[in-house]
Design a protein around this motif. Structure first.
Motif, PDB file in Angstrom:
ATOM      1  N   ASN A 106      14.965   2.047  11.758  1.00  0.00           N
ATOM      2  CA  ASN A 106      13.856   1.851  10.588  1.00  0.00           C
ATOM      3  C   ASN A 106      13.337   0.633  10.834  1.00  0.00           C
ATOM      4  OD1 ASN A 106      12.371   2.054   8.503  1.00  0.00           O
ATOM      5  ND2 ASN A 106      14.077   1.386   6.837  1.00  0.00           N
ATOM      6  N   SER A 107      11.880   0.905  11.225  1.00  0.00           N
ATOM      7  CA  SER A 107      11.030  -0.267  11.770  1.00  0.00           C
ATOM      8  C   SER A 107      10.218  -0.692  10.656  1.00  0.00           C
ATOM      9  CB  SER A 107      10.229   0.164  12.914  1.00  0.00           C
ATOM     10  OG  SER A 107       9.468   1.236  12.864  1.00  0.00           O
ATOM     11  N   ASN A 108      10.155   0.178   9.457  1.00  0.00           N
ATOM     12  CA  ASN A 108       9.348  -0.620   8.318  1.00  0.00           C
ATOM     13  C   ASN A 108       9.701  -2.007   7.819  1.00  0.00           C
ATOM     14  OD1 ASN A 108       7.323  -0.504   6.191  1.00  0.00           O
ATOM     15  ND2 ASN A 108       8.743   1.036   4.858  1.00  0.00           N
ATOM     16  N   LEU A 109       8.702  -2.824   7.845  1.00  0.00           N
ATOM     17  CA  LEU A 109       9.063  -4.258   7.350  1.00  0.00           C
ATOM     18  C   LEU A 109       8.918  -4.336   5.802  1.00  0.00           C
ATOM     19  CD1 LEU A 109       7.121  -6.109  10.205  1.00  0.00           C
ATOM     20  CD2 LEU A 109       9.423  -5.651  10.105  1.00  0.00           C
ATOM     21  N   GLY A 110       8.570  -3.217   5.231  1.00  0.00           N
ATOM     22  CA  GLY A 110       8.184  -3.606   3.648  1.00  0.00           C
ATOM     23  C   GLY A 110       7.305  -4.466   3.277  1.00  0.00           C
ATOM     24  N   THR A 111       6.305  -4.856   4.010  1.00  0.00           N
ATOM     25  CA  THR A 111       5.357  -5.973   3.636  1.00  0.00           C
ATOM     26  C   THR A 111       4.257  -5.442   3.007  1.00  0.00           C
ATOM     27  OG1 THR A 111       4.440  -5.744   5.960  1.00  0.00           O
ATOM     28  CG2 THR A 111       6.087  -7.481   5.299  1.00  0.00           C
ATOM     29  N   GLY A 112       4.007  -4.084   2.802  1.00  0.00           N
ATOM     30  CA  GLY A 112       2.756  -3.272   2.337  1.00  0.00           C
ATOM     31  C   GLY A 112       2.464  -3.621   1.013  1.00  0.00           C
ATOM     32  N   SER A 113       3.375  -3.581   0.081  1.00  0.00           N
ATOM     33  CA  SER A 113       3.223  -4.048  -1.181  1.00  0.00           C
ATOM     34  C   SER A 113       2.624  -5.402  -1.455  1.00  0.00           C
ATOM     35  CB  SER A 113       4.444  -3.763  -2.077  1.00  0.00           C
ATOM     36  OG  SER A 113       5.571  -4.523  -1.656  1.00  0.00           O
ATOM     37  N   ILE A 114       3.322  -6.257  -0.672  1.00  0.00           N
ATOM     38  CA  ILE A 114       3.016  -7.932  -0.825  1.00  0.00           C
ATOM     39  C   ILE A 114       1.328  -7.940  -0.209  1.00  0.00           C
ATOM     40  CG2 ILE A 114       3.300 -10.239   0.163  1.00  0.00           C
ATOM     41  CD1 ILE A 114       6.226  -9.160   0.243  1.00  0.00           C
ATOM     42  N   TYR A 115       1.073  -7.190   0.838  1.00  0.00           N
ATOM     43  CA  TYR A 115      -0.203  -7.326   1.221  1.00  0.00           C
ATOM     44  C   TYR A 115      -1.483  -6.836   0.229  1.00  0.00           C
ATOM     45  CZ  TYR A 115       0.819  -8.850   6.151  1.00  0.00           C
ATOM     46  OH  TYR A 115       1.279  -9.549   7.178  1.00  0.00           O
ATOM     47  N   ARG A 116      -0.853  -5.938  -0.389  1.00  0.00           N
ATOM     48  CA  ARG A 116      -1.785  -5.058  -1.303  1.00  0.00           C
ATOM     49  C   ARG A 116      -1.771  -6.031  -2.603  1.00  0.00           C
ATOM     50  NH1 ARG A 116       0.737  -0.304   0.401  1.00  0.00           N
ATOM     51  NH2 ARG A 116       2.439  -0.484  -1.367  1.00  0.00           N
ATOM     52  N   THR A 117      -0.661  -6.713  -2.967  1.00  0.00           N
ATOM     53  CA  THR A 117      -0.906  -7.940  -3.904  1.00  0.00           C
ATOM     54  C   THR A 117      -1.907  -8.878  -3.754  1.00  0.00           C
ATOM     55  OG1 THR A 117       1.263  -7.148  -4.778  1.00  0.00           O
ATOM     56  CG2 THR A 117       0.532  -9.177  -5.709  1.00  0.00           C
ATOM     57  N   LEU A 118      -1.507  -9.342  -2.436  1.00  0.00           N
ATOM     58  CA  LEU A 118      -2.343 -10.411  -1.746  1.00  0.00           C
ATOM     59  C   LEU A 118      -3.678  -9.980  -1.719  1.00  0.00           C
ATOM     60  CD1 LEU A 118      -2.463 -13.245  -0.525  1.00  0.00           C
ATOM     61  CD2 LEU A 118      -2.116 -12.148   1.840  1.00  0.00           C
TER      62      LEU A 118
END
Length: 604
Positions: A369-381
């Motif tokens: 599993n290569s998903n870093l789970g950073t998408g939601s943080i970038y959207r908030t940023l």
């Protein structure tokens, strides 16, 4: 006087269900015989299929067939009884005396020859192989049978009785007859054979139905309707399958080794992705307010957790694959050992178990599993930055109000591409090098030797600290160079004033004219200030970039591979400064790698 009294009786041909002479006899897998109709009706009314005599239970109802040999023997028995005239139930064969009396009896030889015609497979036949007994014979044990077989401790009567009585196996040999082991001698082989525990005959036949080695007597008694072949034929066929099974195991091992490499590659790619994400996030956050810095910390935490989770997942999968490879290799060794074995009976019985691959997982669709789970943080940023830009536009149009956002700009450092534009050609000054330092001919690399060299003790030379300065003095402008530090456990890099003390013990800090970044014990980074300050680097640098903006009084350090800013000194120099290099001592060879000044390749 009766010669063979009570030789053949009704009980030997009697169905235990109807208590009549067999009609279309059929034998169950446990070896007992019944009339076909009797056993069929018995099982039709029973809840489970069970032998009426021995009570053996069959999970699946056996598909019974008529025992043709036993039917022919039964019919012959009926004919000898003359249709069963009389209730004696026994056929008595008496020898004629002097041509008188006993006119209804038949001569024993005639009886045996008549039965022999009806029993083509009822009695053991001579093997085409020669049986060589290891033990010495005892008093002419082997008696020639009128039916054409030579059996130890047997007579025509006992041989015929064994063939005609499926419910009563042949009597074991007497105690005076010792058990014998014999070998099969042929033109091409001389191999040891196991001996049947029941009949004391060689196990020369393999029953494919029950997957056991049997002797000819066993074949006649309990395996008549089974698929049987000689052990040699079965071994030849089995041996041809060994190579295919070994290749299959080897292919499974290769696939799993490739999968392990794939997982390791995925881990490396994930580490590279983390580095890229970290580099990009640092460049993004450095331009925002303190609120954005909190988002950066959150992003670092999420990525670290994702990396740890992925590493844990990879370790678990690799451990499972290693276990499967170990089991497959054990199976491979067992097959190779089996292929070299001379015990054919053991081989053909063991091979079906070894030929089938052990239970393994299908890894074709498994990936890390290569998903870093950073998408939601970038959207908030992104939403935060958009709000920040709106507040800035509002302030630009209306000026500051009580509710206006008051920005707190964070000073940013030049990006890698910008500082690399100020690359200069730095070389080492051999006149300043400590006597233990070994410099390359092009003055681009330095390492620490094991002993002092005979060098002049000029004022510029360091005599206590293993370090060296660069030739290029900096008294204005911007300057940048890169140094390869990979493979070392200790080093110091930075700049130093021209007026520094070069003799004896030196206190390295900005007050004394030194601006350093240091590494100790392979993973402890520090900034040499008045009180040494630790620097925590998630990514270990292999190449360090040093940038000097003399006019602003800045000395900055960068992780070149990750394109990450590490630290910046802000000071006032007041005089010329020089590049500073210290490979530190070689630590008995552990820190023997050199510091190398490398050409600067401008990165995108």
């Amino acid at each position: 006087m009766s010669l063979f009294g009570s030789f053949l009786s009704d009980e030997q041909f009697q169905c235990s269900i109807c208590l009549e002479v067999f009609t279309n006899p059929s034998s169950t897998p446990c070896g007992h015989s019944f009339c076909m109709n009797c056993i069929s009706r018995y099982w039709d009314t029973a809840k489970v299929c069970q032998c009426p005599l021995c009570k053996k239970t069959f999970q699946k109802r056996p598909d019974l067939q008529i025992n043709r040999t036993l039917r022919e023997i039964t019919e012959q028995f009926r004919s000898m009884k003359g249709g069963g005239g009389g209730g004696g139930g026994v056929v008595r064969v008496e020898k004629k005396r002097g041509g008188k009396g006993g006119g209804d009896g038949a001569a024993p030889d005639e009886l045996f020859h008549e039965l022999r015609k009806k029993l083509p497979r009822a009695l053991p036949t001579p093997s085409p192989l020669t049986l060589n007994y290891d033990a010495e014979p005892q008093h002419n044990d082997a008696v020639s049978s009128p039916l054409g077989s030579s059996l130890p401790n047997s007579s025509p009567l006992s041989a015929l009785s064994s063939a005609l009585s499926p419910h009563h196996p042949a009597a074991p040999p007497s105690r005076s007859s010792s058990r014998r082991r014999f070998t099969v001698s042929g033109a091409a082989s001389s191999l040891s054979l196991s001996v049947c525990d029941v009949h004391n005959r060689g196990l020369m036949i393999y029953c494919r139905t029950d997957r056991v080695c049997i002797c000819p007597d066993c074949e006649l008694e309990r395996h008549q309707d089974h698929d049987t072949v000689s052990i040699e034929d079965e071994w030849r066929e089995t041996k041809s399958q060994l190579s295919a099974s070994e290749q299959e195991i080897q292919e499974m091992i290769r696939q799993r080794i490739n999968k392990m490499e794939e997982i390791r590659t995925s881990v490396s790619e994930l580490e590279s992705a983390v580095e890229r994400e970290t580099a990009g996030s640092v460049c993004l956050f450095s331009a925002l307010v303190s609120a954005v810095e909190r988002s950066q910390a959150e992003l670092m935490e999420v990525m670290e957790l994702s990396r740890r989770a992925a590493a844990h997942q990879a370790d678990a999968m690799i451990r499972q694959l290693e276990q499967e490879v170990e089991e497959l290799r054990r199976r491979e060794k067992a097959l190779a050992k089996l292929a070299q074995s001379d015990d054919h009976g053991h081989c053909v019985q063991t091979f079906p178990t070894l030929s089938s691959p052990p239970p393994t997982k299908n890894w074709s669709g498994v990936s890390l599993n290569s998903n870093l789970g950073t998408g939601s943080i970038y959207r908030t940023l992104a939403a935060l930055v958009e709000k920040f830009n709106g507040e800035l536009r509002n302030i630009a149009e209306k000026g500051f109000t009580s509710s206006a956002l008051e920005p707190s700009p964070v000073p940013t450092q030049p990006r890698m591409k910008r500082v690399q534009e100020y690359a200069v050609d730095v070389t080492l000054d051999c006149n300043t090098a400590h006597p233990r330092l070994i410099l390359s001919e092009d003055m681009k690399s330095v390492k620490c030797g094991d002993k002092h060299q005979l060098l002049p003790d000029n004022p510029e030379r360091f005599d206590r600290v293993v370090c060296v300065l660069g030739r290029q003095a900096m008294s204005s402008g911007r300057h940048y160079w890169e140094v390869e530090v990979g493979g070392k456990t200790d080093w110091d890099l930075g700049v130093a004033k021209q007026s520094i003390n070069r003799k004896g013990k030196i206190e390295v800090n900005p007050i004394n004219g030194y601006w350093f970044l240091s590494l100790r014990n392979k993973n402890k980074y520090a900034i040499r200030t008045a009180a040494s300050t630790d620097v925590h680097l998630n990514l270990q640098p292999h190449k360090i970039g040093v940038f000097v903006d003399y006019d602003k009084g800045q000395v900055s350090f960068y992780n070149v591979d990750a394109k990450i800013h590490i630290y910046t000194f802000n000071d006032t120099f007041g005089e010329s400064i020089f590049p500073f290099f210290s490979p530190c001592t070689n630590k008995s060879g552990k820190n023997d790698a050199p510091l190398v000044i490398t050409p600067v390749n401008v990165t995108e």
